[in-house]
Design a protein around this motif. Sequence first.
Motif, mmCIF file in Angstrom:
data_model
loop_
_atom_site.group_PDB
_atom_site.id
_atom_site.type_symbol
_atom_site.label_atom_id
_atom_site.label_comp_id
_atom_site.label_asym_id
_atom_site.label_seq_id
_atom_site.Cartn_x
_atom_site.Cartn_y
_atom_site.Cartn_z
ATOM 1 N N ALA A 1 23.356 -15.525 106.237
ATOM 2 C CA ALA A 1 22.718 -14.209 106.018
ATOM 3 C C ALA A 1 23.712 -13.083 106.233
ATOM 4 N N VAL B 1 20.744 -16.901 99.872
ATOM 5 C CA VAL B 1 20.835 -17.109 101.321
ATOM 6 C C VAL B 1 20.644 -18.580 101.665
ATOM 7 N N THR C 1 23.390 -21.083 103.213
ATOM 8 C CA THR C 1 23.122 -21.778 104.474
ATOM 9 C C THR C 1 23.489 -23.249 104.361
ATOM 10 N N THR D 1 18.762 -11.085 111.125
ATOM 11 C CA THR D 1 18.649 -12.544 111.118
ATOM 12 C C THR D 1 18.836 -13.105 112.516
ATOM 13 N N ASP E 1 17.797 -13.154 95.993
ATOM 14 C CA ASP E 1 18.372 -13.032 97.338
ATOM 15 C C ASP E 1 18.000 -14.235 98.196
#
Length: 460
Positions: free
Chosen positions: A456, A431, A435, A23, A427
């Motif tokens: 991440a 994420v 965030t 990431t 997933d």
Amino acid sequence: MDNNTPTVRDSHLIRKVKTFFATDWAIANKTAVYLITLFVTVWGIMLFVTVPKERFPDVVIPNIYVQTIYVGNSPKDMENLVTRPIEKQLKGITGVKVNKVTSTSLQDFSAVIVEFGTDVKTDVALQKVRDAVDKAKRDLPTDLTQEPTVAEISLSEIPIMAVNVSGDYDGIKLKEYADKLKDRIEEMTEISRVDLVGAPEREIQINVDRYKMEVAKVGYSDIEQAIQRENADITVGQLAVGDQKRTIRVNGQFNSAFDLNQVIVKNINGAPLYLRDLASIVDTVKEKESYSRLNGKNVVSLSIIKRGGENLIAASKKIHAIVEDMSKDDFPKDLKVVITGDQSVMAATSFNELVNSIIIGFILVVLVLMFFMGVTNAFFVALSVPLSMFLAFIFLPSAEFITGSAVSLNFIVLFALLFGLGIVVDDAIVVIENTHRLFSQGKGLMTAEDAARHAAGEVF
């Protein structure tokens, strides 16, 4: 003091969160990520179009089959004379499963199946069995009708379709048309072979009169030698024509019963004794060993077997085109050519249904997530669906080096992808939600990029 407390807690939170190297690199190299995404998309689509498509994967079974024909023997004699000597040698092969050499002895026929462990490659197992059968031949009868044949049991040997030729013609004529069609289909790279089922085979019978032979003092060996001597093409030499030399060749092979009638068996006091004087010659067909019927009528069927790892759907389309082309240009109008048992129909149906399910799943993910995450976040979550599939297509051909067999896009692979899409979507949602949580809790301390990097890392 109250104003500083959240800040301290948020700073402590930020220090505890780890990052994920992939990431970090992606956020720092946005342009490269866009190019990689485009590259993966184009390459994935190309592989999706070109990878062979099957209904089921090509399963390799390490089983070897040995068959022997010895006409005129009972099942008990076949077991004692043929089956047991072969079994004795096969049981000594390394890699054979314990108690996995099975045999069947029938009238005039013996069959032995050897099952190897899954860690043994088929070509190695096949060679081991052939070597063992060669050792067993010294204990077998010397007058076997057919020597033991060794072959692997392969699911790829299952015919993909049958092409049936029928019409108001005799069997020999139908076979001529079927042979033309067979030659065209076997030219295809996707096809391993084409077997004719229900086709009559030409046979010329020489029915000798034993009493005439006794009078003429002729034996069976005399007739056999006379036929062998006359049924041959002979090169007699070269002829010089100007500056060129041309080879002179006499064609002597028999084409009809009339040719056999003219064979001279021997000369009696200068008078030739012809084969027609000793026997009646009949141009007929062999007794049928296979039958093929369609709608209650006898037909000549072409059983088409595809080469392993080739595209089933593409092969079927080519065969349909060949049949249509030859029906128009090469065959008479009253000749019927019908295709039955086409496996590509079921394969294409299953394939299209799964592809449609994946597309519908993509659309539904976008629509549902729009109400909870907004249009932008829903789009990025849904974008992970096709990208993950395209990435899987890129790595799919590499599985051939691991499995040792041809890899195809089949029902099992697509179903696995369909299951995997749920994990990918989950997933992506986790994420993105993480965030937003970190960005909201750390306002004033971190940017959106920092929040994505930390989110991440936590999920990783």
